[in-house]
Design a protein around this motif. Structure first.
Motif, PDB file in Angstrom:
ATOM      1  N   ARG A  31     -34.223 -45.675  19.997  1.00 46.96           N
ATOM      2  CA  ARG A  31     -33.498 -44.687  19.187  1.00 46.96           C
ATOM      3  C   ARG A  31     -33.106 -45.268  17.827  1.00 46.96           C
ATOM      4  O   ARG A  31     -33.267 -44.628  16.780  1.00 46.96           O
ATOM      5  CB  ARG A  31     -32.231 -44.237  19.927  1.00 46.96           C
ATOM      6  CG  ARG A  31     -31.410 -43.169  19.191  1.00 46.96           C
ATOM      7  CD  ARG A  31     -30.083 -42.918  19.872  1.00 46.96           C
ATOM      8  NE  ARG A  31     -29.115 -43.952  19.556  1.00 46.96           N
ATOM      9  CZ  ARG A  31     -28.252 -43.867  18.523  1.00 46.96           C
ATOM     10  NH1 ARG A  31     -28.273 -42.823  17.712  1.00 46.96           N
ATOM     11  NH2 ARG A  31     -27.388 -44.837  18.306  1.00 46.96           N
ATOM     12  N   ALA A  32     -32.592 -46.505  17.848  1.00 41.91           N
ATOM     13  CA  ALA A  32     -32.108 -47.120  16.619  1.00 41.91           C
ATOM     14  C   ALA A  32     -33.227 -47.337  15.605  1.00 41.91           C
ATOM     15  O   ALA A  32     -33.027 -47.183  14.397  1.00 41.91           O
ATOM     16  CB  ALA A  32     -31.422 -48.446  16.934  1.00 41.91           C
ATOM     17  N   VAL A  33     -34.415 -47.689  16.096  1.00 44.72           N
ATOM     18  CA  VAL A  33     -35.545 -47.936  15.197  1.00 44.72           C
ATOM     19  C   VAL A  33     -36.186 -46.626  14.741  1.00 44.72           C
ATOM     20  O   VAL A  33     -36.393 -46.401  13.550  1.00 44.72           O
ATOM     21  CB  VAL A  33     -36.583 -48.851  15.876  1.00 44.72           C
ATOM     22  CG1 VAL A  33     -37.854 -48.955  15.026  1.00 44.72           C
ATOM     23  CG2 VAL A  33     -35.988 -50.241  16.111  1.00 44.72           C
ATOM     24  N   ASN A  39     -24.548 -48.830  16.023  1.00 47.29           N
ATOM     25  CA  ASN A  39     -25.818 -48.595  15.333  1.00 47.29           C
ATOM     26  C   ASN A  39     -25.756 -47.390  14.411  1.00 47.29           C
ATOM     27  O   ASN A  39     -26.330 -47.412  13.314  1.00 47.29           O
ATOM     28  CB  ASN A  39     -26.937 -48.440  16.371  1.00 47.29           C
ATOM     29  CG  ASN A  39     -27.201 -49.746  17.110  1.00 47.29           C
ATOM     30  OD1 ASN A  39     -27.052 -50.823  16.554  1.00 47.29           O
ATOM     31  ND2 ASN A  39     -27.560 -49.645  18.372  1.00 47.29           N
ATOM     32  N   ASP A  40     -25.059 -46.339  14.817  1.00 48.68           N
ATOM     33  CA  ASP A  40     -24.873 -45.183  13.939  1.00 48.68           C
ATOM     34  C   ASP A  40     -24.111 -45.596  12.676  1.00 48.68           C
ATOM     35  O   ASP A  40     -24.461 -45.200  11.558  1.00 48.68           O
ATOM     36  CB  ASP A  40     -24.094 -44.080  14.660  1.00 48.68           C
ATOM     37  CG  ASP A  40     -24.904 -43.405  15.758  1.00 48.68           C
ATOM     38  OD1 ASP A  40     -26.151 -43.516  15.737  1.00 48.68           O
ATOM     39  OD2 ASP A  40     -24.294 -42.765  16.632  1.00 48.68           O
ATOM     40  N   ASP A  41     -23.068 -46.395  12.861  1.00 52.29           N
ATOM     41  CA  ASP A  41     -22.208 -46.813  11.752  1.00 52.29           C
ATOM     42  C   ASP A  41     -22.970 -47.680  10.759  1.00 52.29           C
ATOM     43  O   ASP A  41     -22.902 -47.475   9.536  1.00 52.29           O
ATOM     44  CB  ASP A  41     -21.013 -47.578  12.323  1.00 52.29           C
ATOM     45  CG  ASP A  41     -20.014 -47.989  11.257  1.00 52.29           C
ATOM     46  OD1 ASP A  41     -19.336 -47.106  10.710  1.00 52.29           O
ATOM     47  OD2 ASP A  41     -19.904 -49.203  10.982  1.00 52.29           O
ATOM     48  N   ILE A  42     -23.725 -48.633  11.276  1.00 53.48           N
ATOM     49  CA  ILE A  42     -24.423 -49.565  10.393  1.00 53.48           C
ATOM     50  C   ILE A  42     -25.603 -48.883   9.699  1.00 53.48           C
ATOM     51  O   ILE A  42     -25.930 -49.185   8.554  1.00 53.48           O
ATOM     52  CB  ILE A  42     -24.856 -50.821  11.178  1.00 53.48           C
ATOM     53  CG1 ILE A  42     -24.917 -52.040  10.260  1.00 53.48           C
ATOM     54  CG2 ILE A  42     -26.173 -50.638  11.897  1.00 53.48           C
ATOM     55  CD1 ILE A  42     -25.028 -53.352  11.006  1.00 53.48           C
ATOM     56  N   ALA A  43     -26.212 -47.894  10.383  1.00 57.49           N
ATOM     57  CA  ALA A  43     -27.299 -47.129   9.757  1.00 57.49           C
ATOM     58  C   ALA A  43     -26.776 -46.292   8.598  1.00 57.49           C
ATOM     59  O   ALA A  43     -27.440 -46.158   7.557  1.00 57.49           O
ATOM     60  CB  ALA A  43     -27.978 -46.237  10.791  1.00 57.49           C
TER      61      ALA A  43
END
Length: 245
Positions: free
Chosen positions: A157-159, A123-127
């Motif tokens: 967290r991702a949102v 998720n960090d990478d794609i964000a």
């Protein structure tokens, strides 16, 4: 979008879906007529179903690929990890943007698991990638929906922290379907956050072995079947009654 009241049961939900499909057909026919009118601006098309696996993650898709399909899978693997190919395809396909996601099925081991800490890194990478291409790329958070509260925390967290637009989940994991108690925290978090849930098909080992005897179309039918079963589990398991949003 269908708006169901909290008291709506699953049967009412299905009837609402039928009405929605009919309405969509009318809108589609009207839209086709409008295309003929030169004064009407063309629609911006956004492709919602796009996979991307960052180059820092090792793909395992070749492990179970038959020899006859390995060359084709190698081409897919090369493209699925290339963000430049992803961006070039926007113009080639004539679309405005893509919504991307990273299926854990592409990087899981033989037991269907990924190393601890992998999903937050995804998720960090794609964000980071979508932040560099605003308006062209959007992303869904990858979450193990069957991980209980851990999945709910990662989705939140991702949102909230990363700005991802929804959640991407697998339709099954071993014997579990999305109506399992382990999945409820993530689905409840999605309802609270007001984001869409993309339920994606998996390769179910038992069905794959049986359906695959009829070739590639049989494999596709097996994946469609497990996805249909996931939806049925949500309906019959009362998930939409409990979480109408």
């Amino acid at each position: 979008m269908i708006n169901t009241k909290p008291s709506a049961g699953r049967r009412e939900f299905l009837r609402a879906v039928g009405a929605g499909v009919a309405s969509s057909a009318i809108v589609a026919q009207t839209g086709n007529a409008q295309v003929q009118d030169k004064s009407v601006q063309p629609l911006k098309v956004i492709d919602f179903h796009n996979h991307y696996v960052g180059p820092s993650f090792a793909l395992t898709t070749m492990d179970n690929t038959p020899p006859a399909l390995r060359e084709n899978q190698a081409r897919i693997n090369a493209q699925i990890s290339d963000h430049n190919a992803l961006l070039r395809s926007l113009e080639t396909a004539g679309i405005a943007a893509r919504v991307i996601n990273t299926p854990t099925a592409f990087i899981q081991d033989a037991d269907g698991e990924v190393p601890k800490g992998t999903i937050p890194r995804i998720n960090d990478d794609i964000a980071t990638l979508v932040s560099k291409h605003p308006g062209k790329l959007y992303a869904l958070a990858t979450v193990d929906v069957f991980s209980g509260e851990e999945g709910a925390r990662e989705l939140t967290r991702a949102v909230r922290d990363l700005g991802l637009r929804g959640v991407f989940i697998e339709s099954a994991k071993k014997d579990l379907l999305p109506n399992a108690p382990q999945a409820r925290p993530t689905l409840a978090a999605a309802a609270e956050l007001g984001v869409p849930v993309f339920v994606h098909p998996i390769t179910d080992p038992t069905m794959h072995k049986r359906f695959g005897q009829t070739g590639r179309q049989g494999v596709r039918l097996a994946r469609a079947t497990i996805n249909s079963l996931a939806l049925l589990s949500l309906l019959e398991g009362g998930v939409f009654d409990e979480l109408p949003k």
